[in-house]
Design an enzyme around this catalytic site. Sequence first.
Site, PDB file in Angstrom:
ATOM      1  N   GLU A  65       0.874  -1.170   0.000  1.00 45.80           N
ATOM      2  CA  GLU A  65       0.000   0.000   0.000  1.00 45.80           C
ATOM      3  C   GLU A  65       0.916   1.226   0.000  1.00 45.80           C
ATOM      4  OE1 GLU A  65      -2.596   0.373   3.404  1.00 45.80           O
ATOM      5  OE2 GLU A  65      -3.366   2.282   2.642  1.00 45.80           O
TER       6      GLU A  65
ATOM      7  N   ARG B 247       4.824 -12.364  10.023  1.00 41.56           N
ATOM      8  CA  ARG B 247       5.500 -11.087   9.931  1.00 41.56           C
ATOM      9  C   ARG B 247       6.900 -11.200  10.519  1.00 41.56           C
ATOM     10  NH1 ARG B 247       3.404  -5.853   9.345  1.00 41.56           N
ATOM     11  NH2 ARG B 247       1.428  -6.315   8.398  1.00 41.56           N
TER      12      ARG B 247
ATOM     13  N   LYS C 131       4.643   0.932   8.986  1.00 40.66           N
ATOM     14  CA  LYS C 131       4.743   2.224   8.286  1.00 40.66           C
ATOM     15  C   LYS C 131       4.134   3.345   9.109  1.00 40.66           C
ATOM     16  CE  LYS C 131       3.122   0.232   4.651  1.00 40.66           C
ATOM     17  NZ  LYS C 131       2.462  -0.036   3.383  1.00 40.66           N
TER      18      LYS C 131
HETATM   19  P1  ATP Z   1       2.737  -1.863   7.727  1.00 40.14           P
HETATM   20  O1  ATP Z   1       2.097  -2.287   9.002  1.00 40.14           O
HETATM   21  O2  ATP Z   1       4.171  -1.570   7.870  1.00 40.14           O
HETATM   22  O3  ATP Z   1       1.984  -0.769   7.030  1.00 40.14           O
HETATM   23  P2  ATP Z   1       1.472  -3.555   5.889  1.00 40.14           P
HETATM   24  O4  ATP Z   1       1.327  -5.011   5.928  1.00 40.14           O
HETATM   25  O5  ATP Z   1       0.265  -2.744   6.140  1.00 40.14           O
HETATM   26  O6  ATP Z   1       2.658  -3.146   6.827  1.00 40.14           O
HETATM   27  P3  ATP Z   1       1.622  -3.383   3.068  1.00 40.14           P
HETATM   28  O7  ATP Z   1       2.121  -2.295   2.205  1.00 40.14           O
HETATM   29  O8  ATP Z   1       0.181  -3.662   3.054  1.00 40.14           O
HETATM   30  O9  ATP Z   1       2.097  -3.059   4.538  1.00 40.14           O
HETATM   31  O10 ATP Z   1       2.459  -4.711   2.828  1.00 40.14           O
HETATM   32  C1  ATP Z   1       2.839  -5.236   1.581  1.00 40.14           C
HETATM   33  C2  ATP Z   1       3.180  -6.691   1.768  1.00 40.14           C
HETATM   34  O11 ATP Z   1       4.286  -6.829   2.673  1.00 40.14           O
HETATM   35  C3  ATP Z   1       2.030  -7.468   2.374  1.00 40.14           C
HETATM   36  O12 ATP Z   1       1.932  -8.692   1.706  1.00 40.14           O
HETATM   37  C4  ATP Z   1       2.429  -7.640   3.808  1.00 40.14           C
HETATM   38  O13 ATP Z   1       1.829  -8.749   4.359  1.00 40.14           O
HETATM   39  C5  ATP Z   1       3.958  -7.721   3.720  1.00 40.14           C
HETATM   40  N1  ATP Z   1       4.590  -7.295   4.965  1.00 40.14           N
HETATM   41  C6  ATP Z   1       4.411  -6.123   5.611  1.00 40.14           C
HETATM   42  N2  ATP Z   1       5.113  -6.086   6.759  1.00 40.14           N
HETATM   43  C7  ATP Z   1       5.780  -7.259   6.851  1.00 40.14           C
HETATM   44  C8  ATP Z   1       6.673  -7.844   7.808  1.00 40.14           C
HETATM   45  N3  ATP Z   1       7.026  -7.186   8.910  1.00 40.14           N
HETATM   46  N4  ATP Z   1       7.155  -9.075   7.571  1.00 40.14           N
HETATM   47  C9  ATP Z   1       6.807  -9.741   6.456  1.00 40.14           C
HETATM   48  N5  ATP Z   1       5.980  -9.261   5.517  1.00 40.14           N
HETATM   49  C10 ATP Z   1       5.452  -8.043   5.700  1.00 40.14           C
HETATM   50 MG    MG Z   2      -1.434  -2.389   5.089  1.00 38.75          MG
END
Ligand code: ATP
Ligand code: MG
Length: 560
Positions: free
Chosen positions: A35, A262, A272
Amino acid sequence: MSETTKSLNFIEQIVEEDLVNGYTKDELRFRFPPEPNGYLHIGHASSICLNFGLGLRYNAPVNLRFDDTNPAKEEQEFVDAIKKDVAWLGYKWDTERYASDYFQQLYDWAVELIKKGKAYVDDQSSEEMALQKGTPTQPGTNSPNRDRSIEENLQLFEKMKNGDFEEGTHVLRAKIDMGSSNMLMRDPIMYRILHKAHHRTNTDWCIYPMYDWTHGESDYIEQVSHSFCTLEFAMHRELYNWFLDQVYDENKIRPKQREFARRNLSHTVVSKRKLAQLVEKGVVKSWDDPRMPTISGLRRRGYTPEAIRNFTDAIGIAKRDNLIDVSLLEFQVRDHLNKVAPRVMGVLDPLKVVITNYPEGEVEWLDAENNPEDESAGSRKVPFSREFYIEKEDFREEANKKFFRLKLGKEVRLKNAYIIKAESCTKDTDGNIIEVQCTYDPKSKSGSGTEESLRKVKGTLHWVSIKHAVQAEVRLYDRLFTDESPDTHKDKDFMEFVNPDSLKIITAYVEPHLKEAKIGDRVQFQRMGYFCVDPDTTAGKLVFNRTVGLRDSWAKIAQK
Ligand code: ATP
Ligand code: MG
């Protein structure tokens, strides 16, 4: 990146089983779906390496899909940064996609759902809807709007789309089951009204699809075979499948959602939202501040893509959330930089040394090997003269036998140069040593004879000729947080654990040829660690970031 010799992780096993049970290899397709509401961090690197790694392993396409359904938080700046980071990590996406490209298709499918009696417009307040939601142990109750006529729903939904309603007044909900044991199945919201411009569709839409409705359908539109996401989506899988059931054509690939854990890194936060807070509150200077666990921050710090890939490879893919010690990442960085970073000399905390028996005004350009780990790296010339700097900590008036550095009456070798002996030292009025007087042995020049013919002494010091030295600003970094896991405390906000001493700026003296160093160049200051030229460098000012120390000295200090 070769993974063929390693045993399969559980995600690869899932793919292998699917290849046995009907999928053909050319039906495999993966995606990485960020995102664009912030910069990518080290957690994302795991997901990137997983998905793109599968692409390489199976020679299958991998899409870079921006999940851009929330115009309130998303920006082009983030899209650009994400593309740069994925490319820098060394991966090529097949196509660049945006969920926003599918807004029309998603809308058309929503209309179909309404026509089939599977979605309805609800104009209750969010508080009313929350009350009807029930609890994990108690079923919810139906909305009074659940049985609106299809006609009325179609009209209301169109009005939502046309901007006839205020934000928050109406939503479109899937008509599933308010009694489901999975709360996510209790008539989840598919669309909400947001009178906000989107970074790509501008003001074309004022209704925006929710993540659950968008994600699986986007996978389906792109004919992604495997949709890997993190564990918090495990409960969403049922909904992912329900939404797919509504549009699925048997002749097409049906995407499969599977979850992995994660990755959390010690002494930092990987979210983020929290990283954005650090930037907004000025705890760090920017998203790419070298203290940040963002890919861009690590790059600026001097980490290499190889080191990050090796790290994600070494920690693997897990089924349960876990905390990875940051020293594992630093180990990989050190390991890679050891192979590729040229050795240079830089003095971080200077003490002046004068060789009393060396001719004044004389300069010798001595040979210095660039990298003992890599013969092809060649050698360079470093200037030697009567006055030079060594590290303050490398001289003591007196010390015990274990101190192999410079002490009065004893000898050390200067790297690439001569053996010197400390004769006396000068102090200021406070008793601080400000100069050391030495003599040198003219017959001890490095490289001037065979190994055997040269006299050996125990210690070797790095040094920089004062007349030739280039001043550099050096930024030394420590952990950004004092706590191993700052965002897991129930009673304390993660911001309370910010390390007030995470950045220290000093002036160092480095070899003259480093004047030519370019932004991003990585070097090893011998005995001092790995350093990288920062983008703040200008024609008149050289700025280095310390990437990582030579040994894991932090762990030792922390224990004291
Ligand atoms: P954040 O909480 O940092 O915003 P998010 O999962 O909302 O993380 P996205 O941009 O939606 O961020 O994530 C893109 C991809 O990366 C998704 O498939 C998500 O599951 C994966 N991802 C995000 N954070 C991690 C992590 N700490 N370890 C492994 N994969 C991750
Ligand atoms: Mg997200």
